[in-house]
Every structure is written in structure tokens, then in C-alpha cells.
Design a protein around this motif. Structure first.
Motif, PDB file in Angstrom:
ATOM      1  N   HIS A 285       0.831  -1.219   0.000  1.00 53.21           N
ATOM      2  CA  HIS A 285       0.000   0.000   0.000  1.00 53.21           C
ATOM      3  C   HIS A 285       0.859   1.260   0.000  1.00 53.21           C
ATOM      4  O   HIS A 285       0.539   2.243   0.682  1.00 53.21           O
ATOM      5  N   LEU A 286       1.931   1.222  -0.762  1.00 53.58           N
ATOM      6  CA  LEU A 286       2.880   2.328  -0.806  1.00 53.58           C
ATOM      7  C   LEU A 286       2.487   3.353  -1.870  1.00 53.58           C
ATOM      8  O   LEU A 286       1.570   3.133  -2.673  1.00 53.58           O
ATOM      9  N   SER A 287       3.213   4.461  -1.896  1.00 53.26           N
ATOM     10  CA  SER A 287       3.062   5.422  -2.982  1.00 53.26           C
ATOM     11  C   SER A 287       3.769   4.882  -4.224  1.00 53.26           C
ATOM     12  O   SER A 287       4.736   4.116  -4.118  1.00 53.26           O
ATOM     13  N   ARG A 288       3.297   5.269  -5.391  1.00 50.18           N
ATOM     14  CA  ARG A 288       3.949   4.804  -6.626  1.00 50.18           C
ATOM     15  C   ARG A 288       5.376   5.333  -6.713  1.00 50.18           C
ATOM     16  O   ARG A 288       6.261   4.668  -7.248  1.00 50.18           O
ATOM     17  N   GLN A 289       5.598   6.503  -6.166  1.00 49.66           N
ATOM     18  CA  GLN A 289       6.938   7.080  -6.184  1.00 49.66           C
ATOM     19  C   GLN A 289       7.933   6.195  -5.436  1.00 49.66           C
ATOM     20  O   GLN A 289       9.134   6.235  -5.714  1.00 49.66           O
ATOM     21  N   SER A 290       7.435   5.381  -4.490  1.00 48.46           N
ATOM     22  CA  SER A 290       8.310   4.509  -3.703  1.00 48.46           C
ATOM     23  C   SER A 290       9.054   3.494  -4.567  1.00 48.46           C
ATOM     24  O   SER A 290      10.111   2.985  -4.168  1.00 48.46           O
ATOM     25  N   LEU A 291       8.512   3.186  -5.739  1.00 47.45           N
ATOM     26  CA  LEU A 291       9.138   2.188  -6.609  1.00 47.45           C
ATOM     27  C   LEU A 291      10.182   2.794  -7.535  1.00 47.45           C
ATOM     28  O   LEU A 291      10.946   2.055  -8.169  1.00 47.45           O
ATOM     29  N   ASP A 292      10.219   4.118  -7.608  1.00 48.80           N
ATOM     30  CA  ASP A 292      11.152   4.779  -8.516  1.00 48.80           C
ATOM     31  C   ASP A 292      12.601   4.519  -8.092  1.00 48.80           C
ATOM     32  O   ASP A 292      12.958   4.671  -6.925  1.00 48.80           O
ATOM     33  N   GLY A 293      13.423   4.130  -9.042  1.00 43.40           N
ATOM     34  CA  GLY A 293      14.852   3.973  -8.782  1.00 43.40           C
ATOM     35  C   GLY A 293      15.251   2.697  -8.090  1.00 43.40           C
ATOM     36  O   GLY A 293      16.439   2.490  -7.814  1.00 43.40           O
ATOM     37  N   LEU A 294      14.290   1.812  -7.799  1.00 45.25           N
ATOM     38  CA  LEU A 294      14.638   0.542  -7.147  1.00 45.25           C
ATOM     39  C   LEU A 294      15.257  -0.423  -8.147  1.00 45.25           C
ATOM     40  O   LEU A 294      14.945  -0.394  -9.336  1.00 45.25           O
ATOM     41  N   ALA A 295      16.099  -1.299  -7.637  1.00 42.70           N
ATOM     42  CA  ALA A 295      16.700  -2.348  -8.466  1.00 42.70           C
ATOM     43  C   ALA A 295      16.805  -3.622  -7.646  1.00 42.70           C
ATOM     44  O   ALA A 295      17.142  -3.580  -6.458  1.00 42.70           O
ATOM     45  N   VAL A 296      16.497  -4.732  -8.252  1.00 41.86           N
ATOM     46  CA  VAL A 296      16.645  -6.019  -7.572  1.00 41.86           C
ATOM     47  C   VAL A 296      18.103  -6.206  -7.162  1.00 41.86           C
ATOM     48  O   VAL A 296      19.023  -5.940  -7.940  1.00 41.86           O
TER      49      VAL A 296
END
Length: 228
Positions: free
Chosen positions: A151-162
Motif C-alpha cells: 500500500h505504498l506510494s507509486r513514487q516509492s518504486l522509482d529507482g529501485l533495483a533487484v
């Protein structure tokens, strides 16, 4: 010693390696338990289906209590999942909550309580689903543990990498708005798992009551890490 006992032992022996999930002053903050079982007579199905009405109820409860956060329980058998077909219908729909919810306004920061790496992330964009979700992997002296943040903000996924390294107490996300978090009042679903069972960017946060023992073996009580 089973994995639950190993996790508890690790956390007890290494308090300096356990951080926070949200900003909390354990000496002064109060936490309002929010009951979403059939004992809650204040919420009707109409209230639950209408995200605005549901959100207004949560906001009013927090304002009345003076508490910074609302808390929703681990292994609570909830009626609120009747608001979405995602959780099934018929003889035995999914109703048993496997994580712990922390209810607070959109934008509330979310932190990694343990050092780890990014296992996976995904926007589970369906009504009643997690919305943006991050899963971290932790190696606790050989005990592998996963933590899920939904239930996070969409911005929270920006810039993530596995595989990205994450430090203890590093901010990794923020609470999403109802428009982006799966149509829920703003909150965080926090959950622990020993085994991802091949899943990626998602793991059940609700199961059937008849499946409780199977899931409880893999999903320890989040309070062990949250500390409240």
C-alpha cells in the motif's frame, strides 16, 4: 529450534541490528487498535466498499484518540475483505490477515528495520490489492527472512533495483494515497515470511481460516520486528 525461535533469538541477541519501520516514540506515542472483525458494528459493507467513507472512519478514529497510528492485528479474522472480489466468495473466502497494518496519513515515511537487499517490487494495481509493494530479503546470521511493505506510494518504486543494498533505518518508501494503494485508507501492510514460495513482488497477505497453520509456519508475527 524452528525458524520462529531462531528469529526471536536473533532479535533478542542483536537489538542493535533492529531498527524502525515507521517513526515512533515508544515512550510517548499511542497506538489505536482498529478492529475489523465482525465485532465492529460501526462499519457497514457500504462504508467499506466506499473508500472515501472507509477513509473518513479511520481518520475520525485516529483524531478522536489522539493517537499517531492505528494498528491492525496479525491473524485477525476480518470482515473488511468482503469489499473486494479479490479475496473470494462462497463457502470459505480469504479473511485471515497475515500481516500487521499501521494506519496513518499518506506520505508517512517507511523504513527498513533490518539490513538487507531488494528482493522484488511490483505495483499490484487491483481494487483491494497491495498497490505498490516492496519486498526485502535479509540474512540474519544464516536465517533468511523476507519483509513485505504494501500500500505504498507509486513514487516509492522509482529507482529501485533487484539486489540493491538497503541499510537498517533507511527510508525505502512512503504510505500511498487511496488512489494508488489499492483503494484503501492510507496505511502500511507489513509482513514477514521465511520463504517466498517462488513469488515475486507479491505474497498473500490474507488467507482462508482453514489454511492458518500452513501460513503461520511461514509467516511469523510482525510484532517481533516492530516491537509494539
Amino acid at each position: 529450534m524452528d525458524k520462529h525461535q531462531l528469529l526471536q533469538q536473533y532479535l533478542e541477541n542483536n537489538p542493535h541490528k533492529k531498527g524502525k519501520v515507521v517513526d515512533i516514540d515508544l515512550q510517548h506515542d499511542c497506538f489505536l487498535p482498529l478492529d475489523f472483525t465482525d465485532q465492529n458494528q460501526e462499519l457497514t459493507l457500504q462504508d467499506l466498499v466506499d473508500t472515501r467513507l472507509f477513509s473518513n472512519w479511520v481518520e475520525a478514529k485516529l483524531a478522536e484518540s489522539g493517537c499517531r497510528y492505528g494498528i491492525g492485528g496479525y491473524l485477525e479474522h476480518r470482515t473488511i475483505y468482503g469489499r473486494s472480489n479479490l479475496f473470494g466468495a462462497g463457502k470459505e473466502p480469504r479473511r485471515l490477515h497475515l500481516g500487521m497494518d499501521i494506519w496513518s496519513p499518506a506520505g508517512t515515511p517507511v523504513y527498513a528495520p533490518l539490513q538487507g537487499t531488494v528482493h522484488s517490487f511490483h505495483d499490484n494495481d487491483h481494487f483491494g490489492d497491495y498497490g505498490p509493494t516492496i519486498i526485502l530479503q535479509h540474512d540474519l546470521d544464516g536465517l533468511i527472512l523476507y519483509s513485505l511493505y504494501g500500500h505504498l506510494s507509486r513514487q516509492s518504486l522509482d529507482g529501485l533495483a533487484v539486489g540493491q543494498s538497503i541499510a537498517m533505518d533507511q527510508q525505502i518508501a512512503s504510505f500511498g494515497t487511496s488512489a494508488e494503494n489499492g483503494q484503501w485508507p492510507p496505511h502500511l501492510h507489513f509482513q514477514l515470511m521465511f520463504d517466498m514460495e517462488g513469488m515475486w513482488g507479491d505474497y498473500p497477505g490474507v488467507c482462508r481460516y482453514s489454511e492458518m497453520e500452513r501460513y503461520r509456519a511461514n509467516v511469523p508475527d510482525p510484532a517481533l520486528v516492530l516491537g509494539f
